[in-house]
Scaffold this motif. Sequence first.
Motif: not given
Length: 285
Positions: A42-47, A5, A2-3
């Motif tokens: 959007h800290w938990s958004q997946k990349l 991590s 995620t953004i």
Amino acid sequence: MTIGSLIQSTDSALLHAGLGRLDVELILGHVLCCDRMYLYTHWSQKLDKRQIKYFQSFCQMRKKGMPVAYIIEKKEFYGYEFVIKPGVFIPRPETETIISAVLSQWSHQERLTIVDFGSGSGCIGLTLLALFPKANLISVDSNLEAIKVSQINARNMGLEKRTIFLSTSVSGLGKGDESWLKAQADIVVANPPYISFDDERVSEEVTAFEPPEALFSNEGGLYHIRSWLNSAAQLLKPGGAYFFEIGDKQDISSIEHKVDKMRRKREYRDFSNIIRVIQFQKCHG
Ligand SMILES: C[S@@+](CC[C@H](N)C(=O)[O-])C[C@H]1O[C@@H](n2cnc3c(N)ncnc32)[C@H](O)[C@@H]1O
């Protein structure tokens, strides 16, 4: 990943290499085409894999010393975003002192002719044009790449109709008969190259990546300051003002009395309380 991590894991690796969290966030924002606020919201958004790959290769460039502005191809100056490309000088925060100096002397609605010597990305002249809606600008730089970048910035800011761009040398003006030499400018602004070739304080990051012609000057760093003062005298109308940046504790006393029709008027300090900008005035008559 995620953004959040990615930022946290890269953060510690880059910090180890002497680089800051701001760099990490600016680079990731560039990859995702978003601002830094978006990253936090959007800290938990997946990349996806492609985004991570781009991010890692940009971080490698940063680790090798490339300034972030060249990696993300932009830099903020006086609250405006400027496109920057390798080969073009990166605007510095202390140069904003010129903007505050001009603002302290003129009101926003004045019809001004402004000339920006050694305009680089266009940051000084275009910022002034944005702040003075009735002003016109002549933007001059000997580096064609810089002129191209300043044209992009003028277009992005909707200022191109009020700007003339010239790719020519500012040093030794007055010998030609080009029409712009009759500009009768109200204000000339400049951040000239002013570092002495033997100055050992310049960091490797600067010398390895930024264009040397934007940085260094002969005569112990005074050549451009001296010759551009003469050029400003050619262009200014009587009473007009020339604002230019100098280096940290740079002594210009050896040249300032040698220029015809120009008198030193004021100096301005930057946010570190260092004298950074000198104002000269063209004499009447
Ligand atoms: C220190 S940089 C300043 C750029 C920009 N004004 C800023 O503050 O970010 C100096 C600029 O002067 C330009 N320059 C150097 N020598 C010049 C000359 N003789 N005539 C015109 N421009 C010159 C360089 O290409 C560079 O863009």
